[in-house]
Design an enzyme around this catalytic site. Structure first.
Site, mmCIF file in Angstrom:
data_model
loop_
_atom_site.group_PDB
_atom_site.id
_atom_site.type_symbol
_atom_site.label_atom_id
_atom_site.label_comp_id
_atom_site.label_asym_id
_atom_site.label_seq_id
_atom_site.Cartn_x
_atom_site.Cartn_y
_atom_site.Cartn_z
ATOM 1 N N GLY A 100 -11.107 -8.270 -11.706
ATOM 2 C CA GLY A 100 -10.747 -9.244 -10.103
ATOM 3 C C GLY A 100 -12.111 -9.782 -9.468
ATOM 4 O O GLY A 100 -12.844 -8.672 -9.814
ATOM 5 N N ARG B 293 -10.615 -12.593 -17.164
ATOM 6 C CA ARG B 293 -9.917 -11.342 -18.102
ATOM 7 C C ARG B 293 -9.863 -12.428 -18.923
ATOM 8 O O ARG B 293 -8.623 -13.021 -19.125
ATOM 9 C CB ARG B 293 -8.683 -10.923 -17.656
ATOM 10 C CG ARG B 293 -8.735 -10.342 -15.926
ATOM 11 C CD ARG B 293 -8.058 -10.029 -15.729
ATOM 12 N NE ARG B 293 -7.290 -9.539 -14.444
ATOM 13 C CZ ARG B 293 -7.557 -8.606 -13.326
ATOM 14 N NH1 ARG B 293 -8.558 -8.310 -13.319
ATOM 15 N NH2 ARG B 293 -7.794 -8.967 -11.931
ATOM 16 N N ASP C 15 -12.739 -1.441 -13.618
ATOM 17 C CA ASP C 15 -12.728 -0.312 -15.198
ATOM 18 C C ASP C 15 -12.913 -1.494 -16.104
ATOM 19 O O ASP C 15 -13.725 -1.037 -17.265
ATOM 20 C CB ASP C 15 -12.165 0.481 -15.271
ATOM 21 C CG ASP C 15 -10.734 0.039 -15.126
ATOM 22 O OD1 ASP C 15 -9.967 -0.649 -14.803
ATOM 23 O OD2 ASP C 15 -9.781 0.479 -15.421
ATOM 24 N N THR D 193 -14.774 -3.881 -7.333
ATOM 25 C CA THR D 193 -13.168 -3.751 -7.374
ATOM 26 C C THR D 193 -13.107 -3.416 -6.306
ATOM 27 O O THR D 193 -13.336 -2.692 -5.233
ATOM 28 C CB THR D 193 -13.127 -3.432 -8.841
ATOM 29 O OG1 THR D 193 -11.140 -3.537 -8.249
ATOM 30 C CG2 THR D 193 -13.182 -1.858 -8.457
ATOM 31 N N ASP E 177 -10.172 -2.048 -5.308
ATOM 32 C CA ASP E 177 -8.625 -1.286 -5.372
ATOM 33 C C ASP E 177 -9.863 0.058 -5.281
ATOM 34 O O ASP E 177 -9.325 1.346 -4.956
ATOM 35 C CB ASP E 177 -8.169 -1.030 -6.554
ATOM 36 C CG ASP E 177 -7.483 -2.488 -7.812
ATOM 37 O OD1 ASP E 177 -7.230 -3.102 -6.785
ATOM 38 O OD2 ASP E 177 -7.614 -2.938 -8.963
ATOM 39 N N ASP F 243 -11.380 2.072 -6.899
ATOM 40 C CA ASP F 243 -10.755 3.073 -8.321
ATOM 41 C C ASP F 243 -11.829 3.632 -9.112
ATOM 42 O O ASP F 243 -11.181 4.585 -10.203
ATOM 43 C CB ASP F 243 -9.826 2.852 -8.709
ATOM 44 C CG ASP F 243 -9.388 1.507 -9.543
ATOM 45 O OD1 ASP F 243 -10.905 1.418 -9.389
ATOM 46 O OD2 ASP F 243 -7.963 0.786 -10.402
ATOM 47 N N ARG G 160 -3.699 -1.596 -7.395
ATOM 48 C CA ARG G 160 -3.277 -1.810 -9.239
ATOM 49 C C ARG G 160 -2.861 -0.249 -9.436
ATOM 50 O O ARG G 160 -1.635 -0.044 -8.525
ATOM 51 C CB ARG G 160 -4.324 -2.048 -10.132
ATOM 52 C CG ARG G 160 -3.958 -2.069 -11.303
ATOM 53 C CD ARG G 160 -4.801 -2.945 -12.449
ATOM 54 N NE ARG G 160 -6.473 -2.033 -11.946
ATOM 55 C CZ ARG G 160 -7.171 -1.356 -12.865
ATOM 56 N NH1 ARG G 160 -7.517 -2.856 -13.913
ATOM 57 N NH2 ARG G 160 -8.577 -1.091 -12.632
#
Ligand code: F6P
Length: 327
Positions: free
Chosen positions: A14, A75, A106, A129, A131, A133, A175
């Site tokens: 992303g 992706r 990741d 990202t 996110d 995360d 996510r």
């Protein structure tokens, strides 16, 4: 490792605001060191199809302030196969590339590890990202912009929630993690924040909403992290009308979606991306590869990539508690 002469740089997964600032920093720092920089377009897909172009100082002019990624992203399913990775490795070698800077989340870092393990490339990851995360950095590139974008939208929705005395369920990205939801929820003063790290079943969410209603809240904002745990805001919304406690409820659902991924990066993301891009190249120059560069407690830190994607970054319980106390 072969002598460092050419660095390949790519973005994958992303897109995140600040990726361009990172590409710029990687390119310029490498050029200062006398290295050549090859931009790989469309992430792993472009690696397999050999979409390479040499980057000069000017090719990264005027991109610092822009969202998206000039190198494009994607992706790739083909890269998940050994044959795909072999083709990518062949193309990289033919282009004289022996070191890579991977900018992404990741999945991107996982791919980079495979290139290192199976084909001996020196790789350094930059966390990119929205996110946030990734283990090994306090913040990833794009997170700050994404939460500010989401917050701006939630503030606007608050006006309508207030004017019409409505309950709004607002779903944000992330996510399967709740960093975006928690930050936006605190920033927007949401009456309730639902994150996967603190898994709640639909019944307990309904109880808390009923409590809110009984406190005579005329309007409420509930920020919900997307994700597999509760299937997002729609699922919660569908469960409410079936419960008699919510018969008179004026309810709306807003899914913020990809608006959170776009736009000009904030100052914080531009600075972070620049620091990380420079740190990635310096890491390669100093002979440290198969690591992700991150910022922990204000300082650059290198973490083995394998550790980054195998460990889970957890939400700080104190922050969760903080939200509960004041919202
Ligand atoms: O990882 C970034 C992210 O925006 C997630 O928050 C979201 O779940 C996912 O990507 C959406 O991916 P796509 O753009 O492929 O639909």
């Amino acid at each position: 490792m072969a002598q460092l002469t050419r660095i390949g740089v790519y973005t994958s997964g992303g897109d995140a605001p600040g990726m361009n600032a990172c590409i710029r920093a990687v390119t310029r720092r490498a050029l200062v060191a006398g290295l050549k920089v090859i931009g790989i377009r469309r992430g792993y897909a472009g690696m397999i199809s050999g979409e390479f172009a040499e980057m000069g100082r000017q090719s990264v002019s005027n991109i610092l302030q822009t969202g998206g990624t000039i190198l494009k992203s994607g992706r790739s399913t083909e890269f998940r196969t050994k044959a795909g990775r072999l083709q990518a490795a062949k193309n990289l070698r033919n282009a004289g590339i022996n070191a890579l800077v991977a900018i992404g989340g990741d999945g991107t870092l996982h791919g980079a590890t495979l290139l290192a393990e199976e084909h001996g490339f020196a790789v350094v990851g930059c966390p990119g990202t929205i996110d946030n995360d990734l283990y090994g950095t306090d913040e990833s590139i794009g997170f700050d912009t994404a939460i500010n974008t989401a917050l701006d939208s939630i503030d606007k929705i608050r006006d309508t929630a207030d004017a019409h005395e409505r309950l709004f369920l607002i779903e944000v990205m992330g996510r399967d993690s709740g960093f975006i939801a928690l930050a936006c929820g605190i920033g927007a003063g949401a009456e309730l924040i639902v994150v996967p790290e603190q898994l709640e079943d639909i019944e307990s969410i309904k109880d808390r909403l009923a409590e809110l209603m009984s406190e005579k809240h005329r309007s409420s904002i509930v920020v919900i992290a997307e994700g597999p745990s509760l299937n997002g805001a729609q699922t919660i919304a569908q469960a409410l009308p079936r419960d008699e406690r919510f018969q008179d409820l004026d309810l709306r659902v807003t899914v913020l979606g990809h608006v959170q991924r776009g736009g000009a990066p904030t100052a914080r993301d531009r600075v972070l991306a620049t620091r990380l891009g420079v740190a990635a190249v310096e890491s390669l120059i100093e002979g440290h590869s198969n690591v992700m560069v991150g910022v922990v407690d204000g300082k650059i830190k290198r973490t083995p990539i394998a550790e980054v994607w195998s460990r889970r970054k957890s939400i700080d319980q104190t922050t969760l508690e903080l939200a509960r106390m004041v919202n």
